[in-house]
Design a protein around this motif. Structure first.
Motif, PDB file in Angstrom:
ATOM      1  N   ILE A  96       0.869  -1.182   0.000  1.00  0.00           N
ATOM      2  CA  ILE A  96       0.000   0.000   0.000  1.00  0.00           C
ATOM      3  C   ILE A  96       0.901   1.227   0.000  1.00  0.00           C
ATOM      4  O   ILE A  96       1.815   1.335   0.822  1.00  0.00           O
ATOM      5  CB  ILE A  96      -0.908   0.036   1.242  1.00  0.00           C
ATOM      6  CG1 ILE A  96      -1.817  -1.195   1.289  1.00  0.00           C
ATOM      7  CG2 ILE A  96      -1.737   1.332   1.263  1.00  0.00           C
ATOM      8  CD1 ILE A  96      -2.568  -1.351   2.593  1.00  0.00           C
ATOM      9  N   VAL A  97       0.642   2.129  -0.924  1.00  0.00           N
ATOM     10  CA  VAL A  97       1.367   3.393  -0.964  1.00  0.00           C
ATOM     11  C   VAL A  97       0.442   4.456  -0.388  1.00  0.00           C
ATOM     12  O   VAL A  97      -0.664   4.666  -0.886  1.00  0.00           O
ATOM     13  CB  VAL A  97       1.796   3.762  -2.401  1.00  0.00           C
ATOM     14  CG1 VAL A  97       2.500   5.114  -2.413  1.00  0.00           C
ATOM     15  CG2 VAL A  97       2.678   2.669  -2.991  1.00  0.00           C
ATOM     16  N   ALA A  98       0.893   5.073   0.696  1.00  0.00           N
ATOM     17  CA  ALA A  98       0.134   6.137   1.359  1.00  0.00           C
ATOM     18  C   ALA A  98       0.881   7.446   1.122  1.00  0.00           C
ATOM     19  O   ALA A  98       1.958   7.667   1.672  1.00  0.00           O
ATOM     20  CB  ALA A  98       0.016   5.855   2.848  1.00  0.00           C
ATOM     21  N   ASP A  99       0.296   8.286   0.280  1.00  0.00           N
ATOM     22  CA  ASP A  99       0.920   9.551  -0.091  1.00  0.00           C
ATOM     23  C   ASP A  99       0.215  10.689   0.631  1.00  0.00           C
ATOM     24  O   ASP A  99      -0.925  11.034   0.329  1.00  0.00           O
ATOM     25  CB  ASP A  99       0.826   9.736  -1.608  1.00  0.00           C
ATOM     26  CG  ASP A  99       1.512  11.003  -2.101  1.00  0.00           C
ATOM     27  OD1 ASP A  99       1.780  11.914  -1.286  1.00  0.00           O
ATOM     28  OD2 ASP A  99       1.771  11.091  -3.307  1.00  0.00           O
ATOM     29  N   GLU A 100       0.907  11.253   1.616  1.00  0.00           N
ATOM     30  CA  GLU A 100       0.385  12.395   2.364  1.00  0.00           C
ATOM     31  C   GLU A 100       1.267  13.632   2.155  1.00  0.00           C
ATOM     32  O   GLU A 100       1.322  14.513   2.998  1.00  0.00           O
ATOM     33  CB  GLU A 100       0.289  12.059   3.857  1.00  0.00           C
ATOM     34  CG  GLU A 100      -0.723  10.985   4.167  1.00  0.00           C
ATOM     35  CD  GLU A 100      -0.898  10.764   5.658  1.00  0.00           C
ATOM     36  OE1 GLU A 100      -2.024  10.940   6.139  1.00  0.00           O
ATOM     37  OE2 GLU A 100       0.094  10.405   6.327  1.00  0.00           O
ATOM     38  N   THR A 101       1.941  13.680   1.007  1.00  0.00           N
ATOM     39  CA  THR A 101       2.866  14.780   0.753  1.00  0.00           C
ATOM     40  C   THR A 101       2.170  16.137   0.803  1.00  0.00           C
ATOM     41  O   THR A 101       2.698  17.090   1.378  1.00  0.00           O
ATOM     42  CB  THR A 101       3.576  14.610  -0.602  1.00  0.00           C
ATOM     43  OG1 THR A 101       2.600  14.444  -1.638  1.00  0.00           O
ATOM     44  CG2 THR A 101       4.512  13.406  -0.586  1.00  0.00           C
ATOM     45  N   GLU A 111       4.486   6.742   2.590  1.00  0.00           N
ATOM     46  CA  GLU A 111       4.764   5.516   3.327  1.00  0.00           C
ATOM     47  C   GLU A 111       4.401   4.325   2.461  1.00  0.00           C
ATOM     48  O   GLU A 111       3.387   4.341   1.764  1.00  0.00           O
ATOM     49  CB  GLU A 111       3.936   5.499   4.623  1.00  0.00           C
ATOM     50  CG  GLU A 111       4.214   4.320   5.513  1.00  0.00           C
ATOM     51  CD  GLU A 111       3.465   4.392   6.834  1.00  0.00           C
ATOM     52  OE1 GLU A 111       3.472   3.367   7.535  1.00  0.00           O
ATOM     53  OE2 GLU A 111       2.862   5.421   7.152  1.00  0.00           O
ATOM     54  N   ARG A 112       5.242   3.309   2.516  1.00  0.00           N
ATOM     55  CA  ARG A 112       4.972   2.058   1.810  1.00  0.00           C
ATOM     56  C   ARG A 112       4.671   1.015   2.881  1.00  0.00           C
ATOM     57  O   ARG A 112       5.524   0.710   3.709  1.00  0.00           O
ATOM     58  CB  ARG A 112       6.150   1.673   0.928  1.00  0.00           C
ATOM     59  CG  ARG A 112       6.347   2.688  -0.214  1.00  0.00           C
ATOM     60  CD  ARG A 112       7.483   2.323  -1.143  1.00  0.00           C
ATOM     61  NE  ARG A 112       7.290   1.061  -1.838  1.00  0.00           N
ATOM     62  CZ  ARG A 112       6.520   0.870  -2.917  1.00  0.00           C
ATOM     63  NH1 ARG A 112       5.856   1.882  -3.428  1.00  0.00           N
ATOM     64  NH2 ARG A 112       6.431  -0.320  -3.488  1.00  0.00           N
ATOM     65  N   TYR A 121      -1.937  -6.531   7.235  1.00  0.00           N
ATOM     66  CA  TYR A 121      -1.505  -5.150   7.054  1.00  0.00           C
ATOM     67  C   TYR A 121      -1.853  -4.312   8.285  1.00  0.00           C
ATOM     68  O   TYR A 121      -2.891  -4.530   8.911  1.00  0.00           O
ATOM     69  CB  TYR A 121      -2.215  -4.533   5.840  1.00  0.00           C
ATOM     70  CG  TYR A 121      -1.758  -5.107   4.523  1.00  0.00           C
ATOM     71  CD1 TYR A 121      -0.772  -4.468   3.784  1.00  0.00           C
ATOM     72  CD2 TYR A 121      -2.320  -6.272   4.018  1.00  0.00           C
ATOM     73  CE1 TYR A 121      -0.352  -4.992   2.564  1.00  0.00           C
ATOM     74  CE2 TYR A 121      -1.905  -6.798   2.814  1.00  0.00           C
ATOM     75  CZ  TYR A 121      -0.921  -6.153   2.088  1.00  0.00           C
ATOM     76  OH  TYR A 121      -0.504  -6.667   0.895  1.00  0.00           O
ATOM     77  N   THR A 122      -1.003  -3.360   8.589  1.00  0.00           N
ATOM     78  CA  THR A 122      -1.293  -2.325   9.582  1.00  0.00           C
ATOM     79  C   THR A 122      -1.413  -1.027   8.789  1.00  0.00           C
ATOM     80  O   THR A 122      -0.422  -0.362   8.492  1.00  0.00           O
ATOM     81  CB  THR A 122      -0.166  -2.222  10.634  1.00  0.00           C
ATOM     82  OG1 THR A 122       0.000  -3.498  11.241  1.00  0.00           O
ATOM     83  CG2 THR A 122      -0.511  -1.199  11.701  1.00  0.00           C
ATOM     84  N   VAL A 123      -2.647  -0.698   8.414  1.00  0.00           N
ATOM     85  CA  VAL A 123      -2.886   0.435   7.516  1.00  0.00           C
ATOM     86  C   VAL A 123      -2.932   1.731   8.319  1.00  0.00           C
ATOM     87  O   VAL A 123      -3.853   1.956   9.101  1.00  0.00           O
ATOM     88  CB  VAL A 123      -4.194   0.247   6.721  1.00  0.00           C
ATOM     89  CG1 VAL A 123      -4.394   1.412   5.754  1.00  0.00           C
ATOM     90  CG2 VAL A 123      -4.177  -1.074   5.966  1.00  0.00           C
ATOM     91  N   MET A 124      -1.922   2.531   8.143  1.00  0.00           N
ATOM     92  CA  MET A 124      -1.798   3.851   8.762  1.00  0.00           C
ATOM     93  C   MET A 124      -1.873   3.786  10.288  1.00  0.00           C
ATOM     94  O   MET A 124      -2.301   4.725  10.944  1.00  0.00           O
ATOM     95  CB  MET A 124      -2.836   4.821   8.196  1.00  0.00           C
ATOM     96  CG  MET A 124      -2.736   5.003   6.684  1.00  0.00           C
ATOM     97  SD  MET A 124      -1.078   5.418   6.078  1.00  0.00           S
ATOM     98  CE  MET A 124      -0.903   7.085   6.659  1.00  0.00           C
ATOM     99  N   GLY A 125      -1.406   2.648  10.841  1.00  0.00           N
ATOM    100  CA  GLY A 125      -1.282   2.548  12.288  1.00  0.00           C
ATOM    101  C   GLY A 125      -0.223   3.525  12.767  1.00  0.00           C
ATOM    102  O   GLY A 125       0.770   3.756  12.088  1.00  0.00           O
ATOM    103  N   ARG A 126      -0.440   4.135  13.889  1.00  0.00           N
ATOM    104  CA  ARG A 126       0.465   5.139  14.468  1.00  0.00           C
ATOM    105  C   ARG A 126       0.546   6.394  13.603  1.00  0.00           C
ATOM    106  O   ARG A 126       1.468   7.177  13.724  1.00  0.00           O
ATOM    107  CB  ARG A 126       1.852   4.561  14.724  1.00  0.00           C
ATOM    108  CG  ARG A 126       1.841   3.429  15.722  1.00  0.00           C
ATOM    109  CD  ARG A 126       3.208   2.774  15.860  1.00  0.00           C
ATOM    110  NE  ARG A 126       3.086   1.526  16.596  1.00  0.00           N
ATOM    111  CZ  ARG A 126       2.822   0.348  16.044  1.00  0.00           C
ATOM    112  NH1 ARG A 126       2.650   0.232  14.751  1.00  0.00           N
ATOM    113  NH2 ARG A 126       2.709  -0.730  16.796  1.00  0.00           N
ATOM    114  N   ALA A 127      -0.403   6.570  12.712  1.00  0.00           N
ATOM    115  CA  ALA A 127      -0.453   7.773  11.885  1.00  0.00           C
ATOM    116  C   ALA A 127      -1.867   8.344  11.848  1.00  0.00           C
ATOM    117  O   ALA A 127      -2.038   9.559  11.901  1.00  0.00           O
ATOM    118  CB  ALA A 127       0.026   7.469  10.467  1.00  0.00           C
TER     119      ALA A 127
END
Length: 156
Positions: A96-101, A111-112, A121-127
């Protein structure tokens, strides 16, 4: 809910009023609580659930885009406002590519997210600010609740 236990999770942003004005969660996600971060839930989930999270994020971006269009905001300005408000999530193969630029104004805020050895998967955990929610507060739950730790599956 205890660490290692199954649960249903949603972002704290997910609560929305339904047609009757009752606060509901349109979609929540089944997973296993593995940690907490600043009081928020960190959970793992199957690929199917991770795909549902990615799809729901895209749907949220589409809803915001439609809201902006209704206010007369279109084109490049609309896209910039969506990107500054909501992360872009997508699968690149099994990652998963998480683009928060644009959300953070940081060109390195990409984040990859890879699966763990069990394919979870831990999707955007700690974010992101995920919370454990009651299933009855949800209109739909993506995925199946995992078995509690140490619980054996019955033989077929």
């Amino acid at each position: 809910m205890r660490l290692g236990g199954p649960g249903v999770f949603a972002g704290d942003w997910a609560w929305t009023p339904n047609a009757g004005g009752v606060m509901r969660i349109p979609v929540a996600f089944a997973g296993t609580l593995v940690d907490t971060w600043n009081g928020w839930a960190v959970f793992t989930c199957t690929r199917q659930v991770a795909e549902a999270i990615v799809a729901e994020q895209q749907a949220a971006r589409d809803r915001y885009r439609q809201h902006l269009a209704a206010d007369g905001i279109t084109g490049e300005r609309q896209q910039r406002m969506v990107d500054e408000s909501l992360a872009r999530l997508r699968f690149d193969g099994d990652v998963i590519v998480a683009d928060e630029t644009r959300v953070h104004g940081d060109p390195d805020a990409v984040e990859r997210i890879t699966s763990d050895p069990d394919g979870r998967y831990t999707v955007m955990g700690r974010a992101w600010t995920w919370t454990a929610v009651h299933p009855y507060d949800c209109d739909r739950i993506a995925g199946d609740l995992p078995d509690p730790p140490g619980q054996a599956q019955p033989e077929a």
